[in-house]
Design an enzyme around this catalytic site. Structure first.
Site, PDB file in Angstrom:
ATOM      1  N   ASN A  23       0.823  -1.215   0.000  1.00 36.46           N
ATOM      2  CA  ASN A  23       0.000   0.000   0.000  1.00 36.46           C
ATOM      3  C   ASN A  23       0.855   1.261   0.000  1.00 36.46           C
ATOM      4  O   ASN A  23       0.364   2.352  -0.297  1.00 36.46           O
ATOM      5  CB  ASN A  23      -0.953   0.000   1.193  1.00 36.46           C
ATOM      6  CG  ASN A  23      -2.043  -1.044   1.031  1.00 36.46           C
ATOM      7  OD1 ASN A  23      -2.162  -1.675  -0.013  1.00 36.46           O
ATOM      8  ND2 ASN A  23      -2.838  -1.238   2.077  1.00 36.46           N
ATOM      9  N   PRO A 122     -16.858   2.235  -3.688  1.00 39.02           N
ATOM     10  CA  PRO A 122     -17.176   3.455  -4.418  1.00 39.02           C
ATOM     11  C   PRO A 122     -15.987   4.403  -4.486  1.00 39.02           C
ATOM     12  O   PRO A 122     -15.049   4.317  -3.674  1.00 39.02           O
ATOM     13  CB  PRO A 122     -18.312   4.082  -3.605  1.00 39.02           C
ATOM     14  CG  PRO A 122     -18.258   3.449  -2.269  1.00 39.02           C
ATOM     15  CD  PRO A 122     -17.572   2.136  -2.415  1.00 39.02           C
ATOM     16  N   ASP A 124     -16.720   7.857  -5.002  1.00 36.44           N
ATOM     17  CA  ASP A 124     -17.375   9.173  -4.987  1.00 36.44           C
ATOM     18  C   ASP A 124     -16.504  10.247  -4.330  1.00 36.44           C
ATOM     19  O   ASP A 124     -16.441  11.391  -4.809  1.00 36.44           O
ATOM     20  CB  ASP A 124     -18.734   9.073  -4.278  1.00 36.44           C
ATOM     21  CG  ASP A 124     -18.625   8.449  -2.903  1.00 36.44           C
ATOM     22  OD1 ASP A 124     -17.995   7.381  -2.792  1.00 36.44           O
ATOM     23  OD2 ASP A 124     -19.150   9.017  -1.927  1.00 36.44           O
ATOM     24  N   ASP A 305      -7.040  -4.539   7.444  1.00 36.92           N
ATOM     25  CA  ASP A 305      -6.241  -5.527   6.720  1.00 36.92           C
ATOM     26  C   ASP A 305      -5.600  -6.558   7.650  1.00 36.92           C
ATOM     27  O   ASP A 305      -5.169  -7.617   7.194  1.00 36.92           O
ATOM     28  CB  ASP A 305      -5.133  -4.824   5.907  1.00 36.92           C
ATOM     29  CG  ASP A 305      -5.691  -4.070   4.712  1.00 36.92           C
ATOM     30  OD1 ASP A 305      -6.882  -4.231   4.404  1.00 36.92           O
ATOM     31  OD2 ASP A 305      -4.923  -3.321   4.074  1.00 36.92           O
TER      32      ASP A 305
HETATM   33  C1  UD1 Z   1      -6.786   1.281   1.288  1.00 37.45           C
HETATM   34  C2  UD1 Z   1      -5.862   0.096   1.255  1.00 37.45           C
HETATM   35  C3  UD1 Z   1      -6.573  -1.156   1.753  1.00 37.45           C
HETATM   36  C4  UD1 Z   1      -7.135  -0.898   3.138  1.00 37.45           C
HETATM   37  C5  UD1 Z   1      -7.996   0.379   3.153  1.00 37.45           C
HETATM   38  C6  UD1 Z   1      -8.476   0.757   4.535  1.00 37.45           C
HETATM   39  C7  UD1 Z   1      -4.402   0.599  -0.606  1.00 37.45           C
HETATM   40  C8  UD1 Z   1      -3.960   0.236  -1.983  1.00 37.45           C
HETATM   41  N1  UD1 Z   1      -5.428  -0.113  -0.121  1.00 37.45           N
HETATM   42  O1  UD1 Z   1      -7.879   1.008   0.422  1.00 37.45           O
HETATM   43  O2  UD1 Z   1      -5.629  -2.220   1.803  1.00 37.45           O
HETATM   44  O3  UD1 Z   1      -7.923  -1.992   3.515  1.00 37.45           O
HETATM   45  O4  UD1 Z   1      -7.243   1.482   2.622  1.00 37.45           O
HETATM   46  O5  UD1 Z   1      -7.400   0.913   5.384  1.00 37.45           O
HETATM   47  O6  UD1 Z   1      -3.826   1.442   0.045  1.00 37.45           O
HETATM   48  N2  UD1 Z   1     -15.161   4.879   0.420  1.00 37.45           N
HETATM   49  C9  UD1 Z   1     -16.279   5.491  -0.096  1.00 37.45           C
HETATM   50  N3  UD1 Z   1     -16.106   6.373  -1.128  1.00 37.45           N
HETATM   51  C10 UD1 Z   1     -14.875   6.667  -1.659  1.00 37.45           C
HETATM   52  C11 UD1 Z   1     -13.728   6.043  -1.097  1.00 37.45           C
HETATM   53  C12 UD1 Z   1     -13.911   5.144  -0.067  1.00 37.45           C
HETATM   54  O7  UD1 Z   1     -17.397   5.250   0.326  1.00 37.45           O
HETATM   55  O8  UD1 Z   1     -14.788   7.491  -2.588  1.00 37.45           O
HETATM   56  C13 UD1 Z   1     -15.323   3.919   1.527  1.00 37.45           C
HETATM   57  C14 UD1 Z   1     -14.892   2.500   1.174  1.00 37.45           C
HETATM   58  O9  UD1 Z   1     -15.923   1.787   0.536  1.00 37.45           O
HETATM   59  C15 UD1 Z   1     -14.542   1.907   2.514  1.00 37.45           C
HETATM   60  C16 UD1 Z   1     -13.972   3.106   3.263  1.00 37.45           C
HETATM   61  O10 UD1 Z   1     -14.420   4.268   2.560  1.00 37.45           O
HETATM   62  O11 UD1 Z   1     -15.700   1.473   3.155  1.00 37.45           O
HETATM   63  C17 UD1 Z   1     -12.484   3.152   3.392  1.00 37.45           C
HETATM   64  O12 UD1 Z   1     -11.908   3.021   2.140  1.00 37.45           O
HETATM   65  P1  UD1 Z   1     -10.496   3.653   1.755  1.00 37.45           P
HETATM   66  O13 UD1 Z   1      -9.810   4.184   2.959  1.00 37.45           O
HETATM   67  O14 UD1 Z   1     -10.725   4.559   0.604  1.00 37.45           O
HETATM   68  O15 UD1 Z   1      -9.727   2.346   1.267  1.00 37.45           O
HETATM   69  P2  UD1 Z   1      -8.852   2.195  -0.028  1.00 37.45           P
HETATM   70  O16 UD1 Z   1      -8.061   3.415  -0.281  1.00 37.45           O
HETATM   71  O17 UD1 Z   1      -9.699   1.630  -1.135  1.00 37.45           O
END
Ligand code: UD1
Length: 418
Positions: A23, A122, A124, A305
């Protein structure tokens, strides 16, 4: 097809240096294209997700090569701004290239990353941040067409501290005129790593590690060198393995502070842990006790994770432990596979209750996702008899070689072609 064969019952002992962070490196590789120059990424882990990033970089017109364990990326002649659907699908976090391409080219065409094995994912918040910086985004038939003739700094307030949205906003803000302020930014160590790399290229990013990050854009960037931090989730996995099997391991390469919630849980379960800078030593008698509820949360809370690995470590513990998954909807998919090995885990929505059993037995199981797959390996290490795992491509996204590392610590684990 490849399979992992795990023979349970060995104690784990020895020392290991942990691979570079998945990550951590993925946003760093996307960030290389914000400059036009040569970047040297040291301690870059050899992972299928890194190969997917390399494929995207090459498609965009960048050159990459390996040199003494470092990945060299030359972005001078980048001449494309679209990423085809097939490359986007190989890795969910490819969306991180959106902000970087926009900062460099002012225009980006990517396909929608879609859902994933952890539930809907998502973007968004990513898109809202880019729009606030001046990008116009059209979503049509699964394709995202983003244009920003001029990007201007903005005050961005993230509804929740999303790791990916914070990274995308930082990357895009490097191409925006003025100083962008990101409120409620994610505080993960990987955000600090991205800040350090961008600043090594001449960018002006500060505040990472806290909730407010500022980015002063339009600086003249040049190539840079960076050493990827150790992977805290891989280290957490091997600490959990040693905790459940018993033994003594000394793991190097990860700042112990980034693991504090995991080591606290393992000491509550009965392990003896000593931490110093980038080394953690764990001693365990192999019989753990249940602990207070584990609730996943954004950093510095307990990492989602690491939840499957800790759950696996407690499968034979004395008593019951409650896990509450607050980040992803679908993080217990491997539980059905654990049941084949005799585990007692009840799931209701986002809650799972693990009741320790006396013994687990080997079985044929399928990896359901990256961290769930690692949890099945951990179950196999403490099971009686042989466990055979398939669908290893999930594990290979994040572990350079889980069998190499665990055998170095004394486990009986082998990969064979079926
Ligand atoms: C990153 C990590 C992943 C880890 C996660 C949470 C990387 C490549 N991956 O994933 O291993 O499990 O952080 O620590 O670094 N969400 C929304 N809208 C958005 C973006 C996110 O609703 O636009 C929600 C997601 O569905 C989830 C939550 O926010 O429920 C957290 O997601 P996020 O922190 O964005 O995780 P990632 O960056 O995808």
């Amino acid at each position: 097809m490849q399979e992992l064969f795990v023979e349970g019952g060995n104690r784990l002992c020895g020392e290991l240096t942990i691979q570079g962070s998945k990550n951590g490196v993925l946003p760093v590789l996307a960030a290389t294209i914000v400059c036009a120059g040569e970047c040297r990424v040291e301690n870059c882990p050899h992972l299928s997700d890194v190969d997917a990033s390399i494929a995207i970089l090459r498609h965009l017109g960048c050159c990459t090569r390996w040199e003494d364990g470092a990945l060299i990326v030359n972005t001078t002649h980048m001449d494309r701004n679209e990423v085809p659907d097939a490359l986007m699908r190989e890795m969910r976090s490819s969306v991180i290239f959106l902000g970087a391409i926009l900062a460099r080219q002012g225009e980006a065409v990517l396909s929608y990353p879609g859902g994933c094995e952890l539930g809907p994912r998502p973007i968004d918040m990513h898109l809202a941040a880019l729009r606030a910086l001046g990008a116009e985004i059209e979503e049509c038939g699964g394709t995202l067409r983003c244009t920003a003739k001029v990007m201007t700094a903005a005050e961005l307030v993230l509804p929740m501290p999303s790791v990916g949205a914070t990274e995308n906003a930082i990357l895009a803000a490097c191409g925006a005129e003025g100083t962008t302020v990101i409120y409620n930014a994610a505080r993960e160590p990987e955000i600090t790593e991205l800040q350090d790399f961008l600043n090594a290229m001449g960018a002006e990013v500060c505040g990472a590690g806290g909730s407010i990050v500022t980015v002063t854009g339009k600086r003249t960037l040049h190539g840079g060198a960076h050493r990827v931090i150790g992977d805290r989730i891989v280290e957490a996995t091997y600490l959990c393995a040693a905790a459940e099997c018993g033994g003594e391991v000394r793991l190097h390469g990860v700042d112990y502070r980034a693991l504090s919630t995991v080591t606290a849980a393992l000491s509550e379960a009965g392990c003896e842990i000593q931490s110093e800078e980038e080394t953690v030593t764990l001693r365990s008698g192999g019989r753990l006790r249940a602990i207070r509820p584990v609730r996943t949360a954004p950093y510095p809370g307990f990492p989602t994770d690491a939840q499957p690995a800790l759950m696996a470590a407690l499968l034979r513990s004395a008593g019951s432990t409650v896990f509450v998954e607050n980040i992803f909807e679908n993080r217990f998919r491997h539980v059905d596979e654990l049941a084949r090995m005799g585990a007692d885990v009840r799931v209701a929505g986002r809650v799972a209750v693990v009741s320790g059993v006396r013994t687990l037995h080997g079985a044929r199981v399928k990896c359901t996702d990256l961290r769930g797959g690692a949890a099945l390996v951990l179950a196999g290490l403490q099971a009686e008899g042989e466990t055979r795992l398939t669908l290893l491509e999930h594990i290979d996204r994040g572990y350079e070689s889980i069998e190499r590392d665990l055998s170095a610590l004394g486990a009986r684990i082998e990969r064979r072609n079926a």
